[in-house]
Design a protein around this motif. Structure first.
Motif, PDB file in Angstrom:
ATOM      1  N   LEU A 210       0.822  -1.201   0.000  1.00 37.93           N
ATOM      2  CA  LEU A 210       0.000   0.000   0.000  1.00 37.93           C
ATOM      3  C   LEU A 210       0.863   1.260   0.000  1.00 37.93           C
ATOM      4  CD1 LEU A 210      -2.838   1.081   0.049  1.00 37.93           C
ATOM      5  CD2 LEU A 210      -2.853   0.781   2.517  1.00 37.93           C
ATOM      6  N   ILE A 211       1.932   1.244   0.764  1.00 31.95           N
ATOM      7  CA  ILE A 211       2.841   2.394   0.818  1.00 31.95           C
ATOM      8  C   ILE A 211       3.482   2.638  -0.552  1.00 31.95           C
ATOM      9  CG2 ILE A 211       5.052   3.153   1.805  1.00 31.95           C
ATOM     10  CD1 ILE A 211       4.002   1.922   4.496  1.00 31.95           C
ATOM     11  N   ALA A 212       3.881   1.568  -1.238  1.00 30.56           N
ATOM     12  CA  ALA A 212       4.407   1.714  -2.602  1.00 30.56           C
ATOM     13  C   ALA A 212       3.323   2.271  -3.526  1.00 30.56           C
ATOM     14  CB  ALA A 212       4.921   0.380  -3.118  1.00 30.56           C
TER      15      ALA A 212
ATOM     16  N   GLY B  99       3.137   5.878  -3.335  1.00 29.37           N
ATOM     17  CA  GLY B  99       4.213   6.493  -4.122  1.00 29.37           C
ATOM     18  C   GLY B  99       3.767   6.785  -5.538  1.00 29.37           C
ATOM     19  N   TRP B 100       3.089   5.830  -6.163  1.00 26.99           N
ATOM     20  CA  TRP B 100       2.578   6.028  -7.525  1.00 26.99           C
ATOM     21  C   TRP B 100       1.420   7.026  -7.512  1.00 26.99           C
ATOM     22  CZ3 TRP B 100       3.183   6.055 -12.498  1.00 26.99           C
ATOM     23  CH2 TRP B 100       2.076   6.123 -13.323  1.00 26.99           C
ATOM     24  N   LEU B 101       0.481   6.843  -6.611  1.00 31.64           N
ATOM     25  CA  LEU B 101      -0.727   7.655  -6.579  1.00 31.64           C
ATOM     26  C   LEU B 101      -0.420   9.151  -6.513  1.00 31.64           C
ATOM     27  CD1 LEU B 101      -3.865   7.565  -6.364  1.00 31.64           C
ATOM     28  CD2 LEU B 101      -3.559   7.573  -3.887  1.00 31.64           C
TER      29      LEU B 101
ATOM     30  N   LEU C 288      10.495   0.866 -11.251  1.00 32.69           N
ATOM     31  CA  LEU C 288       9.762   1.784 -12.103  1.00 32.69           C
ATOM     32  C   LEU C 288      10.394   3.160 -11.939  1.00 32.69           C
ATOM     33  CD1 LEU C 288       7.197   2.279 -13.845  1.00 32.69           C
ATOM     34  CD2 LEU C 288       5.995   2.770 -11.705  1.00 32.69           C
ATOM     35  N   ALA C 289      10.733   3.799 -13.033  1.00 33.70           N
ATOM     36  CA  ALA C 289      11.336   5.130 -12.961  1.00 33.70           C
ATOM     37  C   ALA C 289      10.700   6.027 -14.018  1.00 33.70           C
ATOM     38  CB  ALA C 289      12.848   5.048 -13.175  1.00 33.70           C
TER      39      ALA C 289
END
Length: 191
Positions: free
Chosen positions: A38-40, A43-45, A178-179
């Motif tokens: 969820l924490i990752a 990061g995307w959200l 992912l970058a």
């Protein structure tokens, strides 16, 4: 859009970005005790194009799982509720947001998960003020990460409205890295 049109960057930044909604199972349904996933996701959200939307309970690690031994209300009721929980239909498992409700499903946050229960015979009770509600804790990593990521996005113009450019990335666990960059004319943020 007409067949020959594309979705431009301005439109992309106007769309909702979300990890969960009422039509999908909870993000952590199959990984109920993995808050790092969820924490990752946060990061995307909060760094991707679009308007970040947090579906209720995401910041509390709600996972939509009923949990063995948490169903109360008599043997017949408990059996019916257990069957409902095993069906996998998330629409039937809308979790109460406050501790006074009878339908408190699991959470990836241990302090919240220990409050999980389904009391089909209970009458919903008045919950304490939301700042005191133990089901709405603000002292755990999932909540703090969501707050921090939201503040970062608010303070950084490229994260709010910059264009997206994918970057080459190597490494990470199993090569899963992912970058990308969010770019405005004079600013670039590498994520």
């Amino acid at each position: 859009l007409a067949a020959n049109q594309t979705l431009g960057q301005a439109n992309l930044n106007s769309l909702w970005t979300l990890l969960e909604c009422h039509d999908w199972p909870r993000m952590l349904t199959t990984m109920p005790h993995r808050p790092e996933v969820l924490i990752a996701g946060f990061g995307w959200l909060f760094t991707s194009p679009g308007i970040p939307i947090i579906y209720y309970g995401l910041e509390q690690g709600f996972n939509g799982n009923c949990g063995a031994g948490t169903i109360f209300g008599g043997a017949l009721v408990a059996a019916e509720v257990a069957e409902l929980c095993e069906e996998g239909d998330d629409a039937k498992k809308r979790q109460d947001m406050f501790v006074g409700g009878p339908w408190l499903l699991g959470s990836a946050v241990p302090e919240i998960n220990k409050l999980a229960r389904i009391d089909a015979a209970a009458i919903p009770a008045l919950s304490p003020p939301w700042r005191e509600d133990p089901f709405l804790r603000t002292d755990h990593q999932v909540y703090r990460t969501a707050r921090l990521a939201a503040a970062l996005r608010k303070s950084c113009a490229p994260l709010r409205s910059g264009s997206l450019v994918w970057r080459s990335a190597e490494g990470g666990a199993n090569g899963n890295l992912l970058a990308y960059s969010r770019i405005l004319p004079r600013f670039e943020v590498l994520v």
